[in-house]
Design a protein around this motif. Sequence first.
Motif, mmCIF file in Angstrom:
data_model
loop_
_atom_site.group_PDB
_atom_site.id
_atom_site.type_symbol
_atom_site.label_atom_id
_atom_site.label_comp_id
_atom_site.label_asym_id
_atom_site.label_seq_id
_atom_site.Cartn_x
_atom_site.Cartn_y
_atom_site.Cartn_z
ATOM 1 N N ARG A 1 -60.353 -53.382 22.704
ATOM 2 C CA ARG A 1 -60.485 -52.992 24.023
ATOM 3 C C ARG A 1 -61.752 -52.324 24.171
ATOM 4 N NH1 ARG A 1 -56.772 -48.758 25.918
ATOM 5 N NH2 ARG A 1 -58.243 -49.137 27.782
ATOM 6 N N ASP A 2 -62.303 -52.379 25.464
ATOM 7 C CA ASP A 2 -63.537 -52.136 26.015
ATOM 8 C C ASP A 2 -63.208 -50.354 26.474
ATOM 9 O OD1 ASP A 2 -62.655 -52.006 28.639
ATOM 10 O OD2 ASP A 2 -63.901 -53.594 28.872
ATOM 11 N N GLN A 3 -64.380 -50.087 27.054
ATOM 12 C CA GLN A 3 -64.347 -48.517 27.532
ATOM 13 C C GLN A 3 -63.672 -48.241 28.877
ATOM 14 O OE1 GLN A 3 -66.194 -45.810 26.105
ATOM 15 N NE2 GLN A 3 -65.862 -47.229 24.444
ATOM 16 N N ALA A 4 -62.861 -49.168 29.321
ATOM 17 C CA ALA A 4 -62.115 -49.194 30.683
ATOM 18 C C ALA A 4 -60.879 -48.386 30.584
ATOM 19 C CB ALA A 4 -61.825 -50.390 31.458
ATOM 20 N N ALA A 5 -60.680 -47.246 30.992
ATOM 21 C CA ALA A 5 -59.720 -46.340 30.961
ATOM 22 C C ALA A 5 -58.262 -46.955 31.517
ATOM 23 C CB ALA A 5 -59.736 -45.083 31.473
ATOM 24 N N TRP A 6 -57.247 -47.197 30.863
ATOM 25 C CA TRP A 6 -56.154 -47.686 31.452
ATOM 26 C C TRP A 6 -55.961 -49.327 31.762
ATOM 27 C CZ3 TRP A 6 -56.303 -43.736 35.872
ATOM 28 C CH2 TRP A 6 -56.277 -42.365 35.251
ATOM 29 N N ALA A 7 -57.307 -49.719 31.490
ATOM 30 C CA ALA A 7 -56.986 -51.669 31.498
ATOM 31 C C ALA A 7 -55.932 -51.851 30.333
ATOM 32 C CB ALA A 7 -58.236 -52.078 31.498
ATOM 33 N N PRO A 8 -54.979 -52.618 30.593
ATOM 34 C CA PRO A 8 -54.306 -53.188 29.669
ATOM 35 C C PRO A 8 -54.715 -53.904 28.452
ATOM 36 C CG PRO A 8 -53.754 -54.291 31.328
ATOM 37 C CD PRO A 8 -54.752 -53.407 31.973
ATOM 38 N N HIS A 9 -54.244 -54.050 27.241
ATOM 39 C CA HIS A 9 -54.755 -54.914 26.127
ATOM 40 C C HIS A 9 -53.768 -55.266 25.390
ATOM 41 C CE1 HIS A 9 -54.704 -51.969 22.919
ATOM 42 N NE2 HIS A 9 -54.827 -51.052 23.902
ATOM 43 N N GLY A 10 -53.819 -56.272 24.850
ATOM 44 C CA GLY A 10 -52.785 -57.083 23.642
ATOM 45 C C GLY A 10 -53.497 -56.860 22.442
ATOM 46 N N ARG A 11 -52.443 -57.278 21.540
ATOM 47 C CA ARG A 11 -52.933 -57.491 20.019
ATOM 48 C C ARG A 11 -53.687 -58.498 19.611
ATOM 49 N NH1 ARG A 11 -47.205 -56.339 17.610
ATOM 50 N NH2 ARG A 11 -47.007 -58.059 19.345
ATOM 51 N N PRO A 12 -54.714 -58.461 18.989
ATOM 52 C CA PRO A 12 -55.497 -59.468 18.495
ATOM 53 C C PRO A 12 -54.605 -60.108 17.067
ATOM 54 C CG PRO A 12 -57.083 -58.164 18.696
ATOM 55 C CD PRO A 12 -55.520 -57.221 18.873
ATOM 56 N N ALA A 13 -54.599 -61.294 16.971
ATOM 57 C CA ALA A 13 -54.185 -61.963 15.844
ATOM 58 C C ALA A 13 -55.344 -61.693 14.445
ATOM 59 C CB ALA A 13 -53.825 -63.372 15.843
ATOM 60 N N ALA A 14 -56.541 -61.963 14.920
ATOM 61 C CA ALA A 14 -57.565 -61.593 14.074
ATOM 62 C C ALA A 14 -58.902 -61.418 14.867
ATOM 63 C CB ALA A 14 -57.757 -62.804 13.236
#
Length: 474
Positions: free
Chosen positions: A46-59
């Motif tokens: 993720r980056d610095q954006a509070a509360w923006a959703p993010h997934g799980r990278p495979a790699a």
Amino acid sequence: MTMTAPLAPTTTSPDVAGSALADELAAGLPAGAVLTDPDVVASMSRDQAAWAPHGRPAAVVRATCTADVVHVVRTCLRHGVPVVARGAGTGLSGGANAVEGCVVVSLERMDRVLEINPLEQLAVVQPGVVNDDLRAAVAEHDLWYPPDPASSPWSTIGGNVATNAGGLCCVKYGVTRDYVLQLEVVTGRGEVVRLGRRTAKGVAGYDLMGLVVGSEGTLGIVTEVTVRLRPLPAPAVTVAGFFSSVVAAGAAVRAVGEAGLVPSALELVDRHCLRAVDEWKNMGLSTEAEVVLLGRFDEPGELGEGLAEQMVACFRAAGATWAERSTDEAEAEALFAARRLAYPALERLGPVLTEDVCVPKEQVPEMLARIERTAVRRGVVIANIAHAGDGNLHPLLVTPPGDVEARARAEAAFDDIIADALALGGTVTGEHGVGLLKRDGLTAELSAEVLAMHRAVKAALDPAHLLNPGKVFS
Ligand SMILES: Cc1cc2nc3c(=O)[nH]c(=O)nc-3n(C[C@H](O)[C@H](O)[C@H](O)COP(=O)(O)OP(=O)(O)OC[C@H]3O[C@@H](n4cnc5c(N)ncnc54)[C@H](O)[C@@H]3O)c2cc1C
């Protein structure tokens, strides 16, 4: 605002895809380039954006050269796995956030300055070069790379290009786009292309390079950047003005524009920011002012000093409680340092939701007034920093950690501010990009026809929808 919009899995789960994919990736990359350790991978998700959703990278792949990026894209094409480019992760819109099951390509190791050409006044760099490092390298040749986001100590030129970053001196010198001459790009088809040119002029063909600038990793991965340089400017003269309200400071910004002055910076910092910086760094900044405006002129000698005096007069006429041309360069530099530290200082108080609207200069006072009313109506602490001379405002919505109700109020205020900016003839993002946080805003700003043009460009350049899917628009 769709803060909780899921980044839908576009492939099998990361656990399943991870092992087979990781083996194939590793087979064509230097030892240690593929990272799958869950903690490491999570730290790059993720980056610095509070509360923006993010997934799980495979790699995560730490690319060292263009061939590494090509290998990643082609491998991911075969597996149908999304690819998310990442610079330093300082983005404020969720643009670099992982899509579920994706491969994150970190460009940070591609950090060499390849050429500095004083005759042509250009530099060729890899995408992971940090903005301040480029500026320091070219300064040795008395040259200057103007775009100066406040994140310049950390953010990369690749990330700056992908977001078309702005900054403090853009009010006079323009944004990143104005300094990009040529790009090497790995497309969503796994091809390496050169877009743009090294010459000072050139109009052959469509401006495909311009399309990639600001495309937030959705149209190609930038692997080399040729930037235009300028001669180093003269030392700046600084003007500081104190105001009793953000609206009065906004009126001063409009007065500066009406006077035809073009400063090399015109920044606004309010008391919330100054106090947060003081509490953190103990810089002894004034707490007498509700708002401080900082202006700069980099014209040499008496010319710069005369322009600075004109700005002082504008500030006073607009109701400044105090305004002077600085005679102490250290003091002036401390005020600009405080401006740059405002965001991390506020983050220490709780999650910060960063706005980035831009309105016409004549609407700056009205927009600031509306932001104040929104803060009261929604019961949210809204601090303000702004590249005020551009009309580019960064209301910072600060909430206590873990306070769910405050978060909901802040999200509503975020939407109010976007609606007000559009109503005043502005745009939803002046420089941070759409990423995830401004997707609804983009839909509100653009017509259906123009959105369809965006989708057509994406489909043409990235037909498999491999690159950063779901960002900018869905
Ligand atoms: C304290 C602070 C101050 C800031 N001040 C400013 C400011 O004044 N002006 C401003 O414009 N922004 C500012 N920002 C926002 C941010 O720094 C910029 O958006 C910056 O350009 C991001 O660079 P990055 O290297 O961190 O990119 P990242 O955050 O890693 O990525 C940003 C976007 O670019 C894409 N990307 C990254 N590298 C590449 C590549 N090589 N090829 C293709 N796509 C790529 C990512 O997928 C993502 O969509 C600030 C941020 C912070 C934390």
